[in-house]
Design an enzyme around this catalytic site. Structure first.
Site, PDB file in Angstrom:
ATOM      1  N   ASP A  19     -61.079  11.611  -5.224  1.00  0.00           N
ATOM      2  CA  ASP A  19     -61.750  10.529  -4.501  1.00  0.00           C
ATOM      3  C   ASP A  19     -62.795   9.931  -5.429  1.00  0.00           C
ATOM      4  O   ASP A  19     -63.139  10.511  -6.460  1.00  0.00           O
ATOM      5  CB  ASP A  19     -62.417  11.096  -3.230  1.00  0.00           C
ATOM      6  CG  ASP A  19     -63.122  10.008  -2.431  1.00  0.00           C
ATOM      7  OD1 ASP A  19     -62.540   8.916  -2.261  1.00  0.00           O
ATOM      8  OD2 ASP A  19     -64.268  10.212  -2.002  1.00  0.00           O
ATOM      9  N   SER A  20     -63.329   8.798  -4.996  1.00  0.00           N
ATOM     10  CA  SER A  20     -64.413   8.181  -5.748  1.00  0.00           C
ATOM     11  C   SER A  20     -65.681   9.043  -5.686  1.00  0.00           C
ATOM     12  O   SER A  20     -66.591   8.826  -6.475  1.00  0.00           O
ATOM     13  CB  SER A  20     -64.702   6.804  -5.165  1.00  0.00           C
ATOM     14  OG  SER A  20     -64.954   6.921  -3.779  1.00  0.00           O
ATOM     15  N   CYS A  82     -58.906   8.805  -1.602  1.00  0.00           N
ATOM     16  CA  CYS A  82     -59.634   7.534  -1.501  1.00  0.00           C
ATOM     17  C   CYS A  82     -58.715   6.411  -1.011  1.00  0.00           C
ATOM     18  O   CYS A  82     -57.657   6.166  -1.608  1.00  0.00           O
ATOM     19  CB  CYS A  82     -60.174   7.188  -2.882  1.00  0.00           C
ATOM     20  SG  CYS A  82     -61.082   5.650  -2.953  1.00  0.00           S
ATOM     21  N   GLU A 162     -73.353   8.806   2.630  1.00  0.00           N
ATOM     22  CA  GLU A 162     -73.881   9.346   1.370  1.00  0.00           C
ATOM     23  C   GLU A 162     -75.336   9.797   1.528  1.00  0.00           C
ATOM     24  O   GLU A 162     -75.787  10.699   0.852  1.00  0.00           O
ATOM     25  CB  GLU A 162     -73.810   8.271   0.270  1.00  0.00           C
ATOM     26  CG  GLU A 162     -72.429   8.028  -0.255  1.00  0.00           C
ATOM     27  CD  GLU A 162     -72.004   9.072  -1.284  1.00  0.00           C
ATOM     28  OE1 GLU A 162     -72.815   9.482  -2.118  1.00  0.00           O
ATOM     29  OE2 GLU A 162     -70.831   9.479  -1.230  1.00  0.00           O
ATOM     30  N   CYS A 195     -61.443   4.761   5.627  1.00  0.00           N
ATOM     31  CA  CYS A 195     -62.319   5.077   4.498  1.00  0.00           C
ATOM     32  C   CYS A 195     -62.690   6.545   4.594  1.00  0.00           C
ATOM     33  O   CYS A 195     -62.971   7.054   5.688  1.00  0.00           O
ATOM     34  CB  CYS A 195     -63.573   4.212   4.568  1.00  0.00           C
ATOM     35  SG  CYS A 195     -64.813   4.660   3.349  1.00  0.00           S
ATOM     36  N   HIS A 197     -65.288   8.132   3.973  1.00  0.00           N
ATOM     37  CA  HIS A 197     -66.640   8.480   4.430  1.00  0.00           C
ATOM     38  C   HIS A 197     -66.820   8.407   5.942  1.00  0.00           C
ATOM     39  O   HIS A 197     -67.742   8.996   6.482  1.00  0.00           O
ATOM     40  CB  HIS A 197     -67.662   7.544   3.776  1.00  0.00           C
ATOM     41  CG  HIS A 197     -67.947   7.887   2.352  1.00  0.00           C
ATOM     42  ND1 HIS A 197     -66.972   7.888   1.383  1.00  0.00           N
ATOM     43  CD2 HIS A 197     -69.092   8.266   1.738  1.00  0.00           C
ATOM     44  CE1 HIS A 197     -67.515   8.229   0.237  1.00  0.00           C
ATOM     45  NE2 HIS A 197     -68.798   8.461   0.422  1.00  0.00           N
TER      46      HIS A 197
HETATM   47  N1  DGL Z   1     -63.496   6.626  -1.102  1.00  0.00           N
HETATM   48  C1  DGL Z   1     -63.664   5.253  -0.708  1.00  0.00           C
HETATM   49  C2  DGL Z   1     -62.505   4.852   0.237  1.00  0.00           C
HETATM   50  O1  DGL Z   1     -61.985   5.656   0.982  1.00  0.00           O
HETATM   51  C3  DGL Z   1     -64.991   5.000  -0.028  1.00  0.00           C
HETATM   52  C4  DGL Z   1     -66.176   5.089  -0.960  1.00  0.00           C
HETATM   53  C5  DGL Z   1     -66.117   4.110  -2.101  1.00  0.00           C
HETATM   54  O2  DGL Z   1     -66.305   2.903  -1.870  1.00  0.00           O
HETATM   55  O3  DGL Z   1     -65.885   4.556  -3.201  1.00  0.00           O
HETATM   56  O4  DGL Z   1     -62.100   3.717   0.227  1.00  0.00           O
END
Ligand code: DGL
Length: 270
Positions: A19-20, A82, A162, A195, A197
């Site tokens: 993931d990011s 992600c 976050e 998403c 998060h």
């Molecule tokens: N992991 C990203 C997503 O699911 C969310 C956080 C980001 O913008 O990196 O799209």
């Protein structure tokens, strides 16, 4: 492109999840429930979060670097936790690593929300880039041509998660703003959390929606798809954690997304 099948002989390494940043731990949590014996190796590209505001080319190149590191570490399959990276890099990764089963979160999420929606009026909250790509809108319409998709970017929810500010007046009023106009009789009957998060804010979302939306978490549905495709994966239930920035912050935030503590985080350079 479809996925190659994972043979028992090939299933020796851990399942790679990336993931990011921290949010993909919501997907890892669901995966560990679905595949309790499997080993996992999670990589959070915390140095470069967010992906959700970046261009397709940048996200794709970050995802290729991230996946390459996991492949070098011998993963037997790859889960792109992600949403944004799933949109822009799934095809490129399958081309780069044709021998590896690779899963994204978009198709499972679209499947699940189409299944639960009665009216075909479907809400999607995701990052700016995911919404702008129309990937969820297209995937939903491919399954239900008569669907009406309500799609909205909700980047402040990423920041709140976050900041571990997931409950109380502030998160609830931000959620209320993002659901504006969606809670009446002309709104959607279901809401896809597109998403990584957003599951961290599920209580605030449920409270604001107050039973008027069926909430679909793409983390859960993706984990089910991965478990079905891979079948029984033997392992020692181990999980390793890699990050591109601040092991300390990773450990501190992990419980918000994973629901448990992470003591050891290895720093890596991509
Ligand atoms: N992991 C990203 C997503 O699911 C969310 C956080 C980001 O913008 O990196 O799209």
């Amino acid at each position: 492109m479809s996925n190659p099948v994972l043979t028992p002989a090939a299933a020796s390494g851990p399942i790679g999840v990336f993931d990011s940043g921290m949010g993909g731990l919501t997907v890892l949590r669901a995966l560990r429930r679905q595949l309790p014996n499997a080993d996992f190796l999670y990589l959070g590209d915390t140095a470069r979060l967010p992906y959700g505001t970046k261009s397709p080319a940048t996200v794709q190149s970050y995802a290729l670097q991230t996946a390459s590191l996991l492949v070098e570490r011998g993963v037997c399959a790859l889960v792109i936790a992600c949403n944004t990276a799933s949109v822009f890099a799934l095809d490129a990764l399958r081309m780069r690593f044709p021998e590896l089963p690779i899963f994204g979160v978009i198709e499972p999420g679209a499947d699940a929300v189409c299944e639960v929606s009665r009216s075909g009026r479907i809400g999607v909250l995701a990052t700016e880039s995911t919404i702008a790509s129309n990937a969820y809108q297209r995937a939903i319409l491919a399954r239900r041509a008569q669907a009406k998709v309500f799609a909205r970017p909700a980047p402040v929810l990423v920041a709140l998660a976050e900041a571990t500010w997931t409950n109380g007046d502030v998160p609830e009023s931000v959620v209320r703003a993002y659901l504006d106009g969606w809670l009446g009789k002309d709104g959607p009957d279901s809401l896809l959390l597109g998403c990584t998060h957003f599951p961290a804010l599920i209580e605030a979302i449920r409270k604001v929606a107050d039973g008027r939306l069926k909430i679909v978490d793409s983390a859960e549905t993706t984990a089910r798809v991965v478990a079905q495709a891979l079948g029984e994966v033997a392992g020692s239930r181990a999980a390793g954690y890699l990050a591109t920035d601040s092991a300390e912050r990773f450990s501190r935030l992990a419980p918000v997304f994973l629901g448990e503590c992470v003591e050891v985080v290895e720093m890596v350079d991509l």
